[in-house]
Design an enzyme around this catalytic site. Structure first.
Site, PDB file in Angstrom:
ATOM      1  N   GLU A 167       0.847  -1.197   0.000  1.00 42.52           N
ATOM      2  CA  GLU A 167       0.000   0.000   0.000  1.00 42.52           C
ATOM      3  C   GLU A 167       0.879   1.241   0.000  1.00 42.52           C
ATOM      4  OE1 GLU A 167      -3.388   1.962   2.964  1.00 42.52           O
ATOM      5  OE2 GLU A 167      -2.938  -0.178   3.058  1.00 42.52           O
ATOM      6  N   GLU A 171      -2.844  10.836   3.008  1.00 41.47           N
ATOM      7  CA  GLU A 171      -3.965  10.907   3.938  1.00 41.47           C
ATOM      8  C   GLU A 171      -4.030  12.279   4.607  1.00 41.47           C
ATOM      9  OE1 GLU A 171      -3.636   6.763   5.729  1.00 41.47           O
ATOM     10  OE2 GLU A 171      -1.795   7.691   6.478  1.00 41.47           O
TER      11      GLU A 171
END
Length: 291
Positions: A167, A171
């Site tokens: 991943e 964010e």
């Protein structure tokens, strides 16, 4: 008392399809949101002697100015579990004013979670290349507005092998939109959080954020400028398995409040204009791994 919905058939498969990316975290409950035991590394001034980095390239994969796009679809009918206090609902992805909105709203007694949330994902899987998004995150405390790539053991490739959990994250935490958190996972190992001070409030207008993913490094960009990089020589293994491109918007349970704050807004939204990538999409057999 809230009614717990048991997802059967496809819903079970899709719930499993998020396990490594959120439902059963090892070090943090991604995607994409990464509270960890340690504080993220703070951003550092860029070295004036750093060689100039080539700007991000790629073609438009999703332009939301005219509504829904063929390359992406909304998540619907499951939850990541863990600290995610949202149940993904397809109607929490909307299109207005030439952009896509991901929403959070109260769920009532229909599901176990307190809120519905919005998530968009690609059907294809993308590996090494450039990725970028034009977005405006929510400023509501307790929320995470994200852009990332992700795959995990729920994805079985054409050779019948389960993928590792790889991943790469961008964010935004609504409690402080003057910064952005970068992170990545390699075979389920995270703990690489890095907080970058933007010098502006990301919630006030659209900006471009992205990353360049190569075999040996990841470099994150803000408005076309390279701002942070990691490499295999100094930081260890890099993600190597193609994953879906995702965007999601969620609020957390009380267990996440130390990282993202408490959510009290009730309804919120994050806005997206487009997604670009230079990577080539691949088809995977997306079925739960056995055993």
């Amino acid at each position: 008392m809230k009614k717990k919905i048991l997802a059967l058939g496809l819903a079970v498969a899709m719930t499993l399809a998020l396990a490594a990316c959120g439902e059963e975290p090892q070090e943090s409950p991604s995607p994409s949101g990464s509270p960890s035991a340690s504080q993220p590394q703070e951003s550092q001034p860029q070295d004036s002697q750093t060689p100039e980095v080539e700007p991000l390239g790629g073609e438009v994969l999703a332009d939301f100015s005219n509504g829904a796009v063929e390359a992406m679809f909304p998540s619907d009918g499951w939850s990541n579990g863990s600290v995610f206090n949202v149940w993904w609902a397809g109607d929490h992805v909307t299109y207005n004013d030439g952009q896509m909105q991901l929403h959070i709203s109260p769920a009532g007694d229909d599901v176990e979670q307190d809120y519905y949330g919005g998530e968009m994902r690609t059907g294809l899987y993308y590996g090494y290349g450039d990725y970028s998004v034009s977005m405006k995150p929510s400023k509501d405390a307790g929320t995470a507005s994200t852009f990332f790539t992700c795959t995990g053991p729920y994805d079985v490739n054409v050779d019948g092998e389960a993928n590792p959990w790889d991943e790469i994250d961008i964010e935004f935490l609504g409690k402080d939109t003057t910064g952005v958190q970068f992170n990545y996972y390699v075979d389920g190992v995270g703990g690489h959080e890095y907080w970058y001070e933007l010098g502006f409030d990301a919630s006030e207008e659209f900006h471009e954020y992205g990353f360049r993913w190569t075999e040996d490094s990841i470099t994150w960009f803000v408005d076309g400028e390279a701002v942070y990089s990691v490499n295999a020589q100094d930081n260890g293994p890099m993600p190597s398995t193609p994953g879906r491109i995702l965007m999601n918007f969620w609020c957390g349970t009380p267990d996440a409040e130390g990282w993202m704050g408490a959510y009290t807004a009730g309804t919120s939204q994050a806005d997206y204009q487009w997604v670009k990538t230079s990577a080539v999409g691949e088809v995977f057999e997306t079925a739960p791994a056995e055993g």
